[in-house]
Design a protein around this motif. Structure first.
Motif, PDB file in Angstrom:
ATOM      1  N   GLU A   1      -8.051   3.402  -1.115  1.00 32.65           N
ATOM      2  CA  GLU A   1      -8.217   2.172  -0.344  1.00 32.65           C
ATOM      3  C   GLU A   1      -9.400   1.362  -0.851  1.00 32.65           C
ATOM      4  OE1 GLU A   1     -10.226   2.831   3.718  1.00 32.65           O
ATOM      5  OE2 GLU A   1      -9.148   4.699   3.336  1.00 32.65           O
ATOM      6  N   ILE A   2      -9.413   0.094  -0.479  1.00 34.97           N
ATOM      7  CA  ILE A   2     -10.513  -0.808  -0.817  1.00 34.97           C
ATOM      8  C   ILE A   2     -11.537  -0.708   0.312  1.00 34.97           C
ATOM      9  CG2 ILE A   2     -11.195  -3.204  -1.206  1.00 34.97           C
ATOM     10  CD1 ILE A   2      -8.276  -3.657  -2.218  1.00 34.97           C
TER      11      ILE A   2
ATOM     12  N   ILE B   1      -6.003  -6.643   0.591  1.00 37.26           N
ATOM     13  CA  ILE B   1      -6.928  -7.247   1.552  1.00 37.26           C
ATOM     14  C   ILE B   1      -7.149  -8.699   1.122  1.00 37.26           C
ATOM     15  CG2 ILE B   1      -8.060  -5.069   2.115  1.00 37.26           C
ATOM     16  CD1 ILE B   1     -10.238  -7.305   0.301  1.00 37.26           C
TER      17      ILE B   1
ATOM     18  N   PRO C   1      -0.453   5.273  -1.229  1.00 37.05           N
ATOM     19  CA  PRO C   1      -1.425   6.084  -1.957  1.00 37.05           C
ATOM     20  C   PRO C   1      -0.802   7.032  -2.975  1.00 37.05           C
ATOM     21  CG  PRO C   1      -1.173   6.900   0.276  1.00 37.05           C
ATOM     22  CD  PRO C   1      -0.377   5.627   0.176  1.00 37.05           C
TER      23      PRO C   1
ATOM     24  N   GLY D   1       0.789  -1.225   0.000  1.00 30.32           N
ATOM     25  CA  GLY D   1       0.000   0.000   0.000  1.00 30.32           C
ATOM     26  C   GLY D   1       0.822   1.276   0.000  1.00 30.32           C
TER      27      GLY D   1
ATOM     28  N   LEU E   1     -14.020   1.120  -4.187  1.00 24.23           N
ATOM     29  CA  LEU E   1     -12.763   1.757  -3.814  1.00 24.23           C
ATOM     30  C   LEU E   1     -13.011   3.197  -3.396  1.00 24.23           C
ATOM     31  CD1 LEU E   1     -10.730   0.611  -6.943  1.00 24.23           C
ATOM     32  CD2 LEU E   1     -10.772  -0.504  -4.715  1.00 24.23           C
TER      33      LEU E   1
ATOM     34  N   THR F   1      -0.883   2.361  -4.856  1.00 27.50           N
ATOM     35  CA  THR F   1      -1.460   1.045  -4.590  1.00 27.50           C
ATOM     36  C   THR F   1      -2.239   1.099  -3.280  1.00 27.50           C
ATOM     37  OG1 THR F   1       0.507   0.317  -3.402  1.00 27.50           O
ATOM     38  CG2 THR F   1       0.406  -0.217  -5.752  1.00 27.50           C
ATOM     39  N   THR F   2      -3.265   0.274  -3.203  1.00 26.66           N
ATOM     40  CA  THR F   2      -3.959   0.112  -1.931  1.00 26.66           C
ATOM     41  C   THR F   2      -3.218  -0.933  -1.115  1.00 26.66           C
ATOM     42  OG1 THR F   2      -5.365  -1.672  -2.734  1.00 26.66           O
ATOM     43  CG2 THR F   2      -6.216   0.586  -2.959  1.00 26.66           C
ATOM     44  N   ASP F   3      -3.492  -0.957   0.180  1.00 29.05           N
ATOM     45  CA  ASP F   3      -3.044  -2.101   0.963  1.00 29.05           C
ATOM     46  C   ASP F   3      -3.824  -3.299   0.451  1.00 29.05           C
ATOM     47  OD1 ASP F   3      -1.182  -0.950   2.726  1.00 29.05           O
ATOM     48  OD2 ASP F   3      -2.795  -0.203   4.008  1.00 29.05           O
TER      49      ASP F   3
ATOM     50  N   ALA G   1      -6.353   9.864  -0.665  1.00 28.29           N
ATOM     51  CA  ALA G   1      -6.878   8.602  -0.133  1.00 28.29           C
ATOM     52  C   ALA G   1      -7.010   7.608  -1.274  1.00 28.29           C
ATOM     53  CB  ALA G   1      -8.230   8.819   0.528  1.00 28.29           C
TER      54      ALA G   1
ATOM     55  N   GLN H   1      -6.007  -6.251  -4.501  1.00 29.41           N
ATOM     56  CA  GLN H   1      -5.272  -4.989  -4.396  1.00 29.41           C
ATOM     57  C   GLN H   1      -5.615  -4.144  -5.616  1.00 29.41           C
ATOM     58  OE1 GLN H   1      -0.918  -5.087  -4.719  1.00 29.41           O
ATOM     59  NE2 GLN H   1      -0.840  -3.625  -3.041  1.00 29.41           N
TER      60      GLN H   1
ATOM     61  N   ASP I   1     -11.281  -6.356   4.554  1.00 26.71           N
ATOM     62  CA  ASP I   1     -10.273  -7.374   4.841  1.00 26.71           C
ATOM     63  C   ASP I   1     -10.873  -8.420   5.775  1.00 26.71           C
ATOM     64  OD1 ASP I   1      -7.747  -8.526   4.600  1.00 26.71           O
ATOM     65  OD2 ASP I   1      -6.940  -7.428   6.306  1.00 26.71           O
TER      66      ASP I   1
END
Length: 171
Positions: A76-77, A156, A69, A67, A97, A152-154, A74, A140, A82
């Protein structure tokens, strides 16, 4: 004599020190093993020290980014969350997202499932994935500018389970 007893206890206890992994195959069969395979989840650690929280087997390719950004406020999924369990009869799987600010025209939004890029670029932050087999899946989102990954997102992990009714048993 004391040394012999301690050695004997250590030998007898060694099988109890193995980690336990849970895996659901494509037919929905659940197996437990002391060996991790792709898609398995560590459910119990019997080694020394406190057991870690359940974590998915690492299915990330060595070059897969974690992850970051990037230039976005921001990224994120939101859905699935998760650890979510998504019944297999819910097809397609809804993906939502959060992205602030929006994509620029030259940027591409892509998804990775289990380390593999899903074909096609997204212009919206809501989509759906069809045909995912039962089991654990790592998701991801990635933003590219040209060939460069800029955000990239973290990742899950969500789980597909066959035959689950999210509302529970009928009264």
């Amino acid at each position: 004599m004391g040394y012999l007893i301690v050695s004997l206890l250590a030998i007898l206890a060694s099988p109890l020190a193995a980690d336990v992994y849970r895996h659901v195959d494509e037919q929905g069969r659940v197996t437990f093993s002391d060996r991790a395979v792709p898609g398995s989840v560590l459910v119990e650690s019997r080694g020394s020290g406190p057991p870690p929280a359940a974590r998915p087997f690492d299915t990330v390719a060595p070059d897969e980014p974690t992850g970051d950004p990037g230039p976005f406020e921001a990224f994120e999924i939101l859905e699935p969350a998760d650890g979510d369990i998504v019944p297999h009869n819910e097809d397609p799987v809804a993906i939502r997202l959060l992205l602030i600010p929006s994509l620029m025209p030259e940027q591409r939004l892509q998804l990775r499932v289990n380390g593999q890029l899903v074909p096609g670029d997204l212009r919206e932050t809501q989509t759906a994935l069809q045909g995912l087999a039962p089991g654990s899946h790592r998701l991801q989102a990635v933003i590219r500018d040209g060939d460069d990954v800029i955000a990239t997102t973290d990742p899950i992990v969500f789980h597909r389970r066959p035959g689950l009714d999210p509302t529970g048993p009928a009264p």
